[in-house]
Design an enzyme around this catalytic site. Structure first.
Site, mmCIF file in Angstrom:
data_model
loop_
_atom_site.group_PDB
_atom_site.id
_atom_site.type_symbol
_atom_site.label_atom_id
_atom_site.label_comp_id
_atom_site.label_asym_id
_atom_site.label_seq_id
_atom_site.Cartn_x
_atom_site.Cartn_y
_atom_site.Cartn_z
ATOM 1 N N GLN A 87 -0.094 -23.499 -0.958
ATOM 2 C CA GLN A 87 -1.318 -22.431 -0.517
ATOM 3 C C GLN A 87 -2.278 -22.039 -1.882
ATOM 4 O OE1 GLN A 87 2.009 -19.075 -0.959
ATOM 5 N NE2 GLN A 87 0.464 -17.858 -1.681
ATOM 6 N N GLY A 145 3.143 -6.724 0.662
ATOM 7 C CA GLY A 145 2.307 -5.666 0.257
ATOM 8 C C GLY A 145 1.224 -5.605 1.411
ATOM 9 N N SER A 185 -1.717 -6.512 -9.871
ATOM 10 C CA SER A 185 -1.940 -7.928 -9.486
ATOM 11 C C SER A 185 -1.713 -8.552 -10.480
ATOM 12 C CB SER A 185 -3.199 -8.440 -8.962
ATOM 13 O OG SER A 185 -3.336 -9.864 -8.740
ATOM 14 N N HIS A 220 5.489 -5.365 -6.931
ATOM 15 C CA HIS A 220 6.526 -6.083 -6.475
ATOM 16 C C HIS A 220 7.578 -5.402 -6.446
ATOM 17 C CE1 HIS A 220 4.237 -9.902 -8.047
ATOM 18 N NE2 HIS A 220 4.501 -10.020 -6.617
#
Ligand code: PAF
Length: 307
Positions: free
Chosen positions: A61, A152, A190, A37
């Protein structure tokens, strides 16, 4: 770094910057910020005068309630990470509540992306996921009205869907894709990695190794001037997983970057751009990774990390 939680205050702050003639960049995130990030934020700072970071764990989501509940949240840590960026610390942090983002609960109007872009790869095993992403990204773009938005390339299918969303809805924003940041053992960074045990963490490196094997096949084809051997690519991609039965493969795919569908030509030139994408469950964690064949920078970054 100024922090706002409502759309009204967000718009007032962005208007203030706009009055000085500044360009505005947005980095949408779901928090639990990591080096990947921060790289998006740095890139945004190089391409716009003002950087806005949003942190919102978007319920629409998530197709599984347990996945949403388990998603890491660490707002204090996120603030500290952003403040620690010194001269690239964002100007504005936007942290809306779920009520602010979805005031009438589950949204009746959603942005739905079709054309086969959403029902393959991650879309197949996560029904509705990309409509949730497209809906919240459209809302964030409307709320911030940035000149550019940064995402990303690790979430390559998401990036392509957002590019298509922006094109098809004529949104006045430039989408910037930033290369995947990797750990020293090549595992793509991640927020989910922190849920891996040390053994699982080691097993997870198989994703990057499998992608590197596919790159080796493509490079060999380029060296010899032959066609891109799709079957050999698939075999090279699958082989490392055969030796790692603990890792449950969701998909191993070779697809065209614009459609996210398997290439339709039978014979492909060796420098054809193709996305090689993998998703697998390691312990309780679903991981994804990809490389873009024919994008030498992307290939080099991966091979360098795997070495
Ligand atoms: O990639 C993410 O973190 C999310 O999908 C995004 C783009 C912030 C939308 O919630």
């Amino acid at each position: 770094m100024q922090e706002v939680t409502t759309i009204t205050r967000l718009r007032a702050a962005v208007d203030e910057y706009r009055r000085t003639g500044a360009t505005v960049g947005l980095v949408p995130t779901m928090g639990a910020l990591h080096e990947g990030h921060l790289e998006l934020v740095r890139r945004c700072a190089t391409e716009s005068d003002v950087t806005v970071v949003s942190i919102f764990v978007n319920p629409t989501q998530f197709d599984r309630a347990d996945d949403l509940a388990a998603y890491p949240r660490d707002l204090d840590g996120d603030r500290a990470a952003l403040r620690g960026m010194d001269d690239t610390t964002p100007d504005l942090l936007y942290v809306p509540s779920t009520e602010q983002m979805y005031p009438s609960g589950d949204p009746v109007v959603r942005v739905s992306v079709g054309g086969g872009l959403t029902d393959r790869l991650c879309g197949r095993s996560r029904p509705g996921h990309f409509d949730g992403v497209a809906t919240v990204v459209t809302k964030l773009l409307n709320q911030v009205a940035p000149d550019l938005a940064v995402f990303g390339r690790k979430d390559r299918q998401q990036l392509q869907i957002i590019r298509r969303l922006v094109t098809d809805l004529d949104l006045a924003v430039r989408v910037v894709g930033v290369p995947t940041v990797r750990e020293t053992d090549a595992l793509a960074i991640s927020s989910r990695n922190r849920r891996l045990s040390p053994t699982e963490r080691e097993q997870a490196t198989v994703l990057a190794r499998a992608l590197a094997s596919a790159v080796a096949v493509a490079r060999q084809a380029r060296r010899t001037g032959g066609v891109l051997p799709l079957e050999a690519l698939h075999r090279a991609l699958a082989a490392p997983f055969d030796e790692m039965p603990e890792v449950r493969v969701d998909y191993l795919e070779v697809v065209a970057p614009d459609t996210m569908a398997p290439p339709d030509a039978a014979e492909l030139a060796p420098d054809t751009r193709l996305i090689v994408a993998v998703a697998a469950e390691v312990g309780p964690v679903r991981l994804i990774d990809n490389v873009e064949l024919g994008d030498l920078d992307d290939e080099d970054r991966l091979l360098e990390a795997v070495r």
